[in-house]
Design an enzyme around this catalytic site. Structure first.
Site, PDB file in Angstrom:
ATOM      1  N   GLY A  53      82.328  20.575   9.406  1.00  0.00           N
ATOM      2  CA  GLY A  53      81.373  21.335   8.596  1.00  0.00           C
ATOM      3  C   GLY A  53      79.939  20.951   8.926  1.00  0.00           C
ATOM      4  O   GLY A  53      79.640  19.792   9.191  1.00  0.00           O
ATOM      5  N   SER A  73      82.956  16.394  -1.734  1.00  0.00           N
ATOM      6  CA  SER A  73      83.924  15.644  -2.555  1.00  0.00           C
ATOM      7  C   SER A  73      83.200  14.749  -3.548  1.00  0.00           C
ATOM      8  O   SER A  73      83.726  14.433  -4.607  1.00  0.00           O
ATOM      9  CB  SER A  73      84.820  14.785  -1.658  1.00  0.00           C
ATOM     10  OG  SER A  73      85.483  15.598  -0.717  1.00  0.00           O
ATOM     11  N   ARG A  74      81.969  14.350  -3.213  1.00  0.00           N
ATOM     12  CA  ARG A  74      81.218  13.451  -4.104  1.00  0.00           C
ATOM     13  C   ARG A  74      80.611  14.180  -5.301  1.00  0.00           C
ATOM     14  O   ARG A  74      80.092  13.524  -6.212  1.00  0.00           O
ATOM     15  CB  ARG A  74      80.133  12.739  -3.300  1.00  0.00           C
ATOM     16  CG  ARG A  74      80.692  11.710  -2.303  1.00  0.00           C
ATOM     17  CD  ARG A  74      79.596  10.867  -1.673  1.00  0.00           C
ATOM     18  NE  ARG A  74      80.139   9.759  -0.874  1.00  0.00           N
ATOM     19  CZ  ARG A  74      80.295   9.781   0.454  1.00  0.00           C
ATOM     20  NH1 ARG A  74      79.959  10.861   1.134  1.00  0.00           N
ATOM     21  NH2 ARG A  74      80.782   8.730   1.097  1.00  0.00           N
ATOM     22  N   VAL A 120      79.543  25.523   2.990  1.00  0.00           N
ATOM     23  CA  VAL A 120      80.048  26.366   1.898  1.00  0.00           C
ATOM     24  C   VAL A 120      79.390  25.883   0.608  1.00  0.00           C
ATOM     25  O   VAL A 120      79.288  24.675   0.371  1.00  0.00           O
ATOM     26  CB  VAL A 120      81.586  26.278   1.790  1.00  0.00           C
ATOM     27  CG1 VAL A 120      82.084  27.106   0.606  1.00  0.00           C
ATOM     28  CG2 VAL A 120      82.224  26.765   3.091  1.00  0.00           C
ATOM     29  N   LEU A 177      90.129  17.704  -1.021  1.00  0.00           N
ATOM     30  CA  LEU A 177      89.732  18.929  -0.318  1.00  0.00           C
ATOM     31  C   LEU A 177      89.110  19.960  -1.257  1.00  0.00           C
ATOM     32  O   LEU A 177      89.583  20.172  -2.375  1.00  0.00           O
ATOM     33  CB  LEU A 177      90.958  19.526   0.382  1.00  0.00           C
ATOM     34  CG  LEU A 177      91.678  18.583   1.352  1.00  0.00           C
ATOM     35  CD1 LEU A 177      92.943  19.244   1.894  1.00  0.00           C
ATOM     36  CD2 LEU A 177      90.761  18.156   2.491  1.00  0.00           C
ATOM     37  N   HIS A 178      88.044  20.572  -0.794  1.00  0.00           N
ATOM     38  CA  HIS A 178      87.380  21.643  -1.539  1.00  0.00           C
ATOM     39  C   HIS A 178      87.267  22.874  -0.644  1.00  0.00           C
ATOM     40  O   HIS A 178      87.801  22.887   0.473  1.00  0.00           O
ATOM     41  CB  HIS A 178      86.022  21.169  -2.060  1.00  0.00           C
ATOM     42  CG  HIS A 178      85.140  20.547  -1.000  1.00  0.00           C
ATOM     43  ND1 HIS A 178      84.699  21.238   0.104  1.00  0.00           N
ATOM     44  CD2 HIS A 178      84.637  19.289  -0.887  1.00  0.00           C
ATOM     45  CE1 HIS A 178      83.949  20.446   0.844  1.00  0.00           C
ATOM     46  NE2 HIS A 178      83.902  19.252   0.279  1.00  0.00           N
ATOM     47  N   GLU A 179      86.572  23.883  -1.128  1.00  0.00           N
ATOM     48  CA  GLU A 179      86.508  25.141  -0.373  1.00  0.00           C
ATOM     49  C   GLU A 179      85.795  24.993   0.971  1.00  0.00           C
ATOM     50  O   GLU A 179      85.998  25.809   1.864  1.00  0.00           O
ATOM     51  CB  GLU A 179      85.844  26.246  -1.217  1.00  0.00           C
ATOM     52  CG  GLU A 179      86.721  26.727  -2.389  1.00  0.00           C
ATOM     53  CD  GLU A 179      88.108  27.188  -1.931  1.00  0.00           C
ATOM     54  OE1 GLU A 179      88.172  28.059  -1.040  1.00  0.00           O
ATOM     55  OE2 GLU A 179      89.116  26.655  -2.452  1.00  0.00           O
ATOM     56  N   GLY A 180      84.964  23.965   1.085  1.00  0.00           N
ATOM     57  CA  GLY A 180      84.344  23.682   2.387  1.00  0.00           C
ATOM     58  C   GLY A 180      85.419  23.320   3.411  1.00  0.00           C
ATOM     59  O   GLY A 180      85.464  23.887   4.514  1.00  0.00           O
ATOM     60  N   HIS A 181      86.310  22.403   3.013  1.00  0.00           N
ATOM     61  CA  HIS A 181      87.429  22.051   3.899  1.00  0.00           C
ATOM     62  C   HIS A 181      88.312  23.267   4.157  1.00  0.00           C
ATOM     63  O   HIS A 181      88.786  23.480   5.276  1.00  0.00           O
ATOM     64  CB  HIS A 181      88.290  20.947   3.260  1.00  0.00           C
ATOM     65  CG  HIS A 181      87.567  19.663   3.001  1.00  0.00           C
ATOM     66  ND1 HIS A 181      87.243  19.238   1.734  1.00  0.00           N
ATOM     67  CD2 HIS A 181      87.113  18.703   3.846  1.00  0.00           C
ATOM     68  CE1 HIS A 181      86.622  18.071   1.816  1.00  0.00           C
ATOM     69  NE2 HIS A 181      86.523  17.725   3.077  1.00  0.00           N
TER      70      HIS A 181
END
Lengths: 313, 313
Positions: free
Chosen positions: A163, A202-203, A192, A49-53
């Protein structure tokens, strides 16, 4: 935060939350409409998970009474030569992010829990899946629609958050929900980006420092499209000219290997005549890119809503 | 009995029944489990209701708190040269049958209500749909699974009732429900026959008196299979011998035009080696027929449960 790994536990946890919600509503007002207002919001992800998630979970938290997050790297949406085995995973960190964002229930199934038998049932959305990533990744969207339908049947959410980085995925899932009368509202959420413009993915962890630097051409080329669309002179550029502008910007990066650059209507994903002027297109437009840097395939897009494109006077 | 023609009305009517059920349960016992016991039973049909359909409604009435019946001749499950336009319809009589059987809610949508746009989304079940009616009617089962998924998403039933006359349909729908984690139990119900053995079908009205008489070979051939399976000597017949026996029985009717005679496992619908003895087959068996009389295609089948076939000692 409840963490469950089995479908039966998931159903049970959600039923208990809904029941609590219904009882709470009863205390105030005994009408059916109150119970119906209790919202389960769902954020399906493949983890890492990143800030987009995080932005999806924030939106879900804002709009829902119970927030369910799923983390599942879905094998049937990967092609035989794609990165299923190397797809990045970090469960401990993912759970921290979920906790921080106030998620109520995390669903972390195994492949055997999701597919006790190889699935014989597939959901296929035609037309919308034939372009963009559908053309580059045959079978990918059947895998996405099938797993999302399974998850929807497990969670039975009122709202589901996706997203816009995967804009085609949003369009395809919206079509599935409409066509199959699924009782859920798809909530698309904005892309984001890092401070320098790179869309979160994630990639991105696969990228070398040099690839990471050169990958900025994606967002840079899309910013140019935005500027043109908002400029009263240059918005008379044709679709072909916009395409050329994006292509030459990306080609300025020697490591960029273009998979596709496409300018289509959104959400219909229909082609637009190359000679048409940007300001004359009657529908919302998406400019969508897929570009490889080494083995890493990145996607990005910009959506121009009709209102944002100055009309050609 | 409530009659609705729009999806929104249907959802509303069912929500109200569920809410009443939940409130009733509350009065007795405030636990979550009580509410979950409230059952919506669903009988999807194409109308022109006969006693076979009535038996489904009776079973639904027996097992459910609310019974929902749908009547919809689904265009996408008919092939281009099939009988969509001539499929028999009689709404007034259907409503009488529904009333008599104690149905609570009848859903009678138009084609435009079910398909406001041509559907781009299809559900496909592989393997099980490749034999029997799937081979004779390409695309038929995609139409069935897609419309049933739509109806399930509208009704959200706990139980759904289907006749075993369409045994392949039962197997295909069960596979879809399992694979997509649909939260519904498929209840297969026995074939209902006329006194002389003819399996009930809305299509029987197409038959001339002579065709109707000769069509009795279908059930007669299947009764012979049942007798053989229950006979300690003849149950050592091979699958090939059973097939020949059925074929020669049907061929004794000059008007019968055989589409298929197949002997398969059930519900897997896998072929069985022709040399295998009936008594040695380890799984349940289905003997399934499709035979045309003039333009009317009739189907029938018999299911031999392993326990019913005397074991070969």
């Amino acid at each position: 935060m409840i963490i469950v790994r089995e479908v039966a536990q998931l159903r049970q946890a959600i039923a208990e939350r809904r029941q609590l919600g219904a009882n709470g509503a009863k205390a105030v007002n005994d009408s059916a409409s109150v119970q119906q207002q209790y919202k389960v919001g769902f954020v399906p992800t493949m983890g890492y998970l990143h800030e987009g998630h995080a932005s999806l979970m924030q939106k879900a938290r804002e709009m829902s009474d119970t927030v369910v997050l799923s983390i599942f790297v879905n094998p049937i949406q990967f092609g035989p030569n794609e990165d299923l085995d190397s797809y990045p995973r970090d469960e401990a960190r993912d759970l921290e992010v979920a906790r921080r964002e106030g998620v109520d229930i995390v669903f972390l199934p195994t492949v055997a829990e999701m597919y006790p038998q190889p699935t014989r049932t597939k959901i296929h959305v035609s037309a919308l899946t034939e372009r963009l990533c559908g053309a580059s990744r045959p079978g990918h969207f059947d895998g996405v629609t099938t797993v999302v339908a399974k998850l929807f049947n497990m969670v039975n959410p009122d709202l589901a958050f996706f997203g816009m980085k995967d804009a085609q995925q949003v369009a395809v899932l919206q079509q599935m929900v409409t066509d199959l009368n699924m009782n859920v509202t798809i909530v698309p959420c904005p892309i984001v980006r890092e401070a320098d413009g790179l869309a979160l993915s994630s990639r991105n962890v696969y990228l070398s420092a040099e690839q990471r630097e050169q990958a900025l051409v994606l967002s840079r080329s899309l910013r140019k499209v935005r500027e043109v669309s908002e400029d009263v002179v240059r918005n008379t550029f044709t679709i072909r000219q916009i395409h050329q502008m994006v292509e030459s910007t990306i080609a300025s990066s020697p490591l960029a290997d273009i998979d596709y650059i496409e300018i289509l209507t959104f959400p219909g994903l229909e082609p637009i005549l190359p000679e048409q002027r940007l300001s004359d297109v009657e529908e919302d437009i998406i400019v969508a890119l897929a570009v490889k840097f080494g083995n890493t395939r990145l996607i990005d897009n910009i959506r121009l809503q009709k209102a944002e494109v100055l009309s050609h006077v």
